[in-house]
Design a protein around this motif. Structure first.
Motif, PDB file in Angstrom:
ATOM      1  N   VAL A 110       3.004 -12.138   8.286  1.00 47.31           N
ATOM      2  CA  VAL A 110       4.088 -11.286   7.814  1.00 47.31           C
ATOM      3  C   VAL A 110       3.938 -10.948   6.337  1.00 47.31           C
ATOM      4  O   VAL A 110       3.346 -11.704   5.566  1.00 47.31           O
ATOM      5  CB  VAL A 110       5.471 -11.952   8.019  1.00 47.31           C
ATOM      6  CG1 VAL A 110       5.788 -12.112   9.496  1.00 47.31           C
ATOM      7  CG2 VAL A 110       5.553 -13.291   7.296  1.00 47.31           C
ATOM      8  N   VAL A 111       4.466  -9.792   5.989  1.00 44.74           N
ATOM      9  CA  VAL A 111       4.703  -9.414   4.595  1.00 44.74           C
ATOM     10  C   VAL A 111       6.216  -9.386   4.415  1.00 44.74           C
ATOM     11  O   VAL A 111       6.923  -8.696   5.154  1.00 44.74           O
ATOM     12  CB  VAL A 111       4.119  -8.031   4.266  1.00 44.74           C
ATOM     13  CG1 VAL A 111       4.431  -7.642   2.818  1.00 44.74           C
ATOM     14  CG2 VAL A 111       2.611  -8.001   4.503  1.00 44.74           C
ATOM     15  N   LEU A 112       6.699 -10.155   3.450  1.00 43.53           N
ATOM     16  CA  LEU A 112       8.133 -10.256   3.216  1.00 43.53           C
ATOM     17  C   LEU A 112       8.506  -9.576   1.911  1.00 43.53           C
ATOM     18  O   LEU A 112       7.751  -9.629   0.937  1.00 43.53           O
ATOM     19  CB  LEU A 112       8.564 -11.723   3.153  1.00 43.53           C
ATOM     20  CG  LEU A 112       8.202 -12.605   4.351  1.00 43.53           C
ATOM     21  CD1 LEU A 112       8.652 -14.043   4.098  1.00 43.53           C
ATOM     22  CD2 LEU A 112       8.821 -12.069   5.634  1.00 43.53           C
ATOM     23  N   VAL A 113       9.677  -8.946   1.878  1.00 46.88           N
ATOM     24  CA  VAL A 113      10.198  -8.356   0.656  1.00 46.88           C
ATOM     25  C   VAL A 113      11.640  -8.817   0.479  1.00 46.88           C
ATOM     26  O   VAL A 113      12.295  -9.260   1.428  1.00 46.88           O
ATOM     27  CB  VAL A 113      10.134  -6.811   0.680  1.00 46.88           C
ATOM     28  CG1 VAL A 113       8.687  -6.328   0.749  1.00 46.88           C
ATOM     29  CG2 VAL A 113      10.946  -6.242   1.828  1.00 46.88           C
ATOM     30  N   GLU A 114      12.090  -8.704  -0.749  1.00 48.89           N
ATOM     31  CA  GLU A 114      13.473  -9.057  -1.052  1.00 48.89           C
ATOM     32  C   GLU A 114      14.277  -7.782  -1.262  1.00 48.89           C
ATOM     33  O   GLU A 114      13.934  -6.947  -2.098  1.00 48.89           O
ATOM     34  CB  GLU A 114      13.520  -9.930  -2.302  1.00 48.89           C
ATOM     35  CG  GLU A 114      14.907 -10.422  -2.659  1.00 48.89           C
ATOM     36  CD  GLU A 114      14.899 -11.337  -3.876  1.00 48.89           C
ATOM     37  OE1 GLU A 114      15.881 -11.294  -4.646  1.00 48.89           O
ATOM     38  OE2 GLU A 114      13.894 -12.069  -4.068  1.00 48.89           O
ATOM     39  N   LYS A 115      15.359  -7.644  -0.499  1.00 46.33           N
ATOM     40  CA  LYS A 115      16.214  -6.465  -0.603  1.00 46.33           C
ATOM     41  C   LYS A 115      17.670  -6.892  -0.511  1.00 46.33           C
ATOM     42  O   LYS A 115      18.075  -7.526   0.468  1.00 46.33           O
ATOM     43  CB  LYS A 115      15.921  -5.460   0.514  1.00 46.33           C
ATOM     44  CG  LYS A 115      14.545  -4.826   0.469  1.00 46.33           C
ATOM     45  CD  LYS A 115      14.363  -3.833   1.613  1.00 46.33           C
ATOM     46  CE  LYS A 115      12.990  -3.176   1.585  1.00 46.33           C
ATOM     47  NZ  LYS A 115      12.821  -2.244   2.730  1.00 46.33           N
TER      48      LYS A 115
END
Length: 245
Positions: A154-159
Motif C-alpha cells: 500500500v501507499v498511504l497518505v494523510e488527509k
C-alpha cells in the motif's frame, strides 16, 4: 505548475529466499529527480543518479535481494562512478549507453571512487532474458505526507486527520493481496490503537514484530471493516519524486 509523479521502483526484493533476514526497514528513500537522471543497473539493482556534477550510487539492494551470482558485487551507497569500461562517464545517459553496448557475458567494469579510495568493480553483463524484471510503477499522487509499505502493498497518505489507502501496489506477494482493502479506505485503528495521522500509524506499526498479527480497522462509506494479516518482512525499495514541467 510542475506535475509531481511518484515512481515506485520495485527492485529485486522478490528474489530473496523466504528465510532470508531483511537488512532494511520497511521504509523508503525520498528523492527529487529530473527525467533521465537515474539508471538502475539490472544485474545488481543498484540505482545510480545524477548528483550535481557526479554520478552517485544512491541505493543498493541487500545481497539477499539480488540474483545469486551478483550478491558479492561490491557496490555501496555513496560510491561515485567515474569510468565505465575504461571510459569517462559524465551523466546517466553515458552510463546507460555503456551498459547497453557491453555484450552479455562480458565484464562490465566500473571505475569508482569511495571516499578517498579509487577502485574497480566488475561483474558479468547479464542476458536481459535471464535477469529479473525491474518494474517501475508511475502514480499521479504522492509527495510529502506519503508512507509507502511495499511488503504490505500500500501507499498511504494523510488527509484531514485520516490515514488513507492512496494506492495498492502491484506486488505479487503483498500482505493485503486478496484482502478487502481498497483505494480510498481510511485506516482508523491499528491493533486497537486509534490513528489519525501517518506519524501515529508508523509509530504503532513499527512496534509490531515481523510475523505478528496486524489488525486494521478500516472505514469505508461510513462502515467499519476488520482486516488482519501477518506483518511481512520488509522489502528494500526506492521511491523517487520526479517533477516534469
Amino acid at each position: 505548475m510542475a506535475a509531481v509523479l511518484l515512481l515506485v521502483l520495485l527492485s529485486l526484493a522478490t528474489l530473496a529466499p523466504a528465510h532470508a533476514a531483511s537488512t532494511q526497514p520497511d521504509s523508503v528513500k525520498m528523492m527529487r529527480l529530473a527525467p533521465g537522471d537515474a539508471f538502475p543497473i539490472p544485474e545488481t539493482g543498484a540505482l545510480v543518479v545524477k548528483d550535481g556534477a557526479d554520478l552517485r550510487v544512491q541505493f543498493v539492494p541487500p545481497p539477499g535481494n539480488r540474483p545469486e551470482k551478483y550478491r558479492s558485487v561490491d557496490l555501496q551507497e555513496g560510491d561515485l562512478i567515474l569510468l565505465v569500461n575504461g571510459k569517462r562517464v559524465r551523466n546517466v545517459e553515458d552510463l546507460k549507453k555503456a551498459h547497453a553496448a557491453t555484450p552479455a557475458g562480458e565484464q562490465f567494469k566500473l571505475g569508482i571512487q569511495r571516499g578517498q579510495e579509487m577502485m574497480m568493480v566488475s561483474f558479468e553483463k547479464g542476458d536481459p532474458k535471464d535477469l529479473p524484471k525491474m518494474n517501475m510503477r508511475i502514480m499521479t499522487s504522492g509527495g510529502d505526507g506519503t508512507e509507502v509499505l511495499p511488503a504490505v502493498g500500500v501507499v498511504l497518505v494523510e488527509k484531514k486527520k485520516s490515514v488513507i489507502v492512496d494506492k495498492l501496489l502491484p506486488v505479487e506477494m503483498s500482505a493485503v493481496k486478496g484482502l478487502d482493502v481498497k483505494e480510498g479506505d481510511a485506516i482508523v485503528a491499528v491493533n486497537g490503537t486509534e490513528v489519525t495521522s501517518l506519524k501515529e500509524f508508523v509509530r504503532v506499526y513499527d512496534d509490531i514484530a515481523v510475523g505478528e498479527k496486524v489488525d486494521w480497522k478500516i472505514r469505508r462509506s461510513g462502515k467499519d471493516i476488520a482486516v488482519s494479516f501477518a506483518k511481512p518482512k520488509p522489502m528494500g525499495k526506492v521511491i523517487m519524486h520526479r517533477e516534469e514541467r
